[in-house]
Design a protein around this motif. Sequence first.
Motif, PDB file in Angstrom:
ATOM      1  N   GLU A 153     -14.448   9.970   1.403  1.00  8.83           N
ATOM      2  CA  GLU A 153     -14.649  10.475   0.043  1.00  8.83           C
ATOM      3  C   GLU A 153     -15.147   9.341  -0.834  1.00  8.83           C
ATOM      4  O   GLU A 153     -15.065   8.177  -0.480  1.00  8.83           O
ATOM      5  N   ASN A 154     -15.647   9.713  -1.999  1.00  6.37           N
ATOM      6  CA  ASN A 154     -16.012   8.704  -2.993  1.00  6.37           C
ATOM      7  C   ASN A 154     -14.769   8.288  -3.762  1.00  6.37           C
ATOM      8  O   ASN A 154     -13.809   9.028  -3.868  1.00  6.37           O
ATOM      9  N   GLY A 155     -14.823   7.106  -4.319  1.00  5.94           N
ATOM     10  CA  GLY A 155     -13.746   6.637  -5.181  1.00  5.94           C
ATOM     11  C   GLY A 155     -12.725   5.811  -4.439  1.00  5.94           C
ATOM     12  O   GLY A 155     -12.793   5.593  -3.225  1.00  5.94           O
ATOM     13  N   LYS A 156     -11.769   5.340  -5.208  1.00  3.08           N
ATOM     14  CA  LYS A 156     -10.705   4.489  -4.688  1.00  3.08           C
ATOM     15  C   LYS A 156      -9.386   4.903  -5.307  1.00  3.08           C
ATOM     16  O   LYS A 156      -9.346   5.573  -6.343  1.00  3.08           O
TER      17      LYS A 156
ATOM     18  N   ARG B  65      -7.184   1.853 -12.778  1.00  4.33           N
ATOM     19  CA  ARG B  65      -7.828   2.936 -12.032  1.00  4.33           C
ATOM     20  C   ARG B  65      -8.955   2.392 -11.148  1.00  4.33           C
ATOM     21  O   ARG B  65      -9.659   1.463 -11.518  1.00  4.33           O
ATOM     22  N   ASN B  66      -9.070   2.995  -9.977  1.00  3.50           N
ATOM     23  CA  ASN B  66     -10.136   2.686  -9.014  1.00  3.50           C
ATOM     24  C   ASN B  66     -10.126   1.229  -8.551  1.00  3.50           C
ATOM     25  O   ASN B  66     -11.172   0.681  -8.221  1.00  3.50           O
ATOM     26  N   ARG B  67      -8.962   0.600  -8.518  1.00  3.51           N
ATOM     27  CA  ARG B  67      -8.854  -0.780  -8.037  1.00  3.51           C
ATOM     28  C   ARG B  67      -8.015  -0.854  -6.760  1.00  3.51           C
ATOM     29  O   ARG B  67      -7.583  -1.914  -6.358  1.00  3.51           O
ATOM     30  N   GLY B  68      -7.802   0.309  -6.127  1.00  2.24           N
ATOM     31  CA  GLY B  68      -7.023   0.348  -4.896  1.00  2.24           C
ATOM     32  C   GLY B  68      -7.926   0.416  -3.669  1.00  2.24           C
ATOM     33  O   GLY B  68      -9.031  -0.119  -3.647  1.00  2.24           O
ATOM     34  N   VAL B  69      -7.443   1.098  -2.656  1.00  2.00           N
ATOM     35  CA  VAL B  69      -8.128   1.221  -1.374  1.00  2.00           C
ATOM     36  C   VAL B  69      -9.149   2.362  -1.454  1.00  2.00           C
ATOM     37  O   VAL B  69      -8.854   3.411  -2.012  1.00  2.00           O
ATOM     38  N   PRO B  70     -10.351   2.176  -0.888  1.00  2.00           N
ATOM     39  CA  PRO B  70     -11.334   3.271  -0.884  1.00  2.00           C
ATOM     40  C   PRO B  70     -10.789   4.500  -0.165  1.00  2.00           C
ATOM     41  O   PRO B  70     -10.103   4.386   0.850  1.00  2.00           O
ATOM     42  N   HIS B  71     -11.084   5.678  -0.723  1.00  2.00           N
ATOM     43  CA  HIS B  71     -10.688   6.933  -0.092  1.00  2.00           C
ATOM     44  C   HIS B  71     -11.455   7.099   1.217  1.00  2.00           C
ATOM     45  O   HIS B  71     -12.654   6.796   1.283  1.00  2.00           O
ATOM     46  N   LEU B  72     -10.789   7.580   2.234  1.00  2.74           N
ATOM     47  CA  LEU B  72     -11.415   7.800   3.527  1.00  2.74           C
ATOM     48  C   LEU B  72     -12.288   9.053   3.461  1.00  2.74           C
ATOM     49  O   LEU B  72     -11.825  10.112   3.055  1.00  2.74           O
TER      50      LEU B  72
ATOM     51  N   ARG C   9       0.829  -1.203   0.000  1.00  2.04           N
ATOM     52  CA  ARG C   9       0.000   0.000   0.000  1.00  2.04           C
ATOM     53  C   ARG C   9       0.858   1.245   0.000  1.00  2.04           C
ATOM     54  O   ARG C   9       1.870   1.330   0.686  1.00  2.04           O
ATOM     55  N   ASP C  10       0.435   2.245  -0.776  1.00  2.00           N
ATOM     56  CA  ASP C  10       1.049   3.565  -0.807  1.00  2.00           C
ATOM     57  C   ASP C  10      -0.097   4.554  -0.802  1.00  2.00           C
ATOM     58  O   ASP C  10      -0.641   4.877  -1.865  1.00  2.00           O
ATOM     59  N   GLY C  11      -0.507   4.999   0.379  1.00  2.00           N
ATOM     60  CA  GLY C  11      -1.703   5.836   0.490  1.00  2.00           C
ATOM     61  C   GLY C  11      -2.907   4.991   0.112  1.00  2.00           C
ATOM     62  O   GLY C  11      -3.134   3.925   0.677  1.00  2.00           O
ATOM     63  N   ASP C  12      -3.677   5.459  -0.853  1.00  2.00           N
ATOM     64  CA  ASP C  12      -4.840   4.707  -1.319  1.00  2.00           C
ATOM     65  C   ASP C  12      -4.524   3.836  -2.537  1.00  2.00           C
ATOM     66  O   ASP C  12      -5.388   3.131  -3.045  1.00  2.00           O
TER      67      ASP C  12
END
Length: 123
Positions: free
Chosen positions: A70-73, A61-68, A13-16
């Motif tokens: 916020e919407n999206g990943k 895109r958008n296959r990482g960790v959900p944003h805290l 992991r690197d951020g999200d």
Amino acid sequence: MVLSVKAHRFFERDGDDLHCIMPITFPQAALGTELDIETLDGTATIKIPEGTQNGREFKLRNRGVPHLNENGKGDLIVEVRVATPTKLNKAQKELIRQLSETMLVENTPTSRSLFAKMKDIFS
């Protein structure tokens, strides 16, 4: 409250964003292929184009960790590593010898690109 995150068997992991390394064969790198890769929310397919070089990164895109809050990943970044075989049988060695006779590469050192130098400075 203390929250700890358990290490994943192949994601870092690197951020999200998530990063992983995907080994591929020389024929897959040279000829191109499609690979299925596990993500946090199922399987995704990445297209490896013909002539892919070792170390190339592909972003899903958008296959990482959900944003805290916020919407999206975040994204999933897949680095491909061309795996060189360590044990070949006689037929495989002969085929590679035949291939090598048709491929001429000038084995002279080259300097790293300006982009690579700048990346090292700022990372």
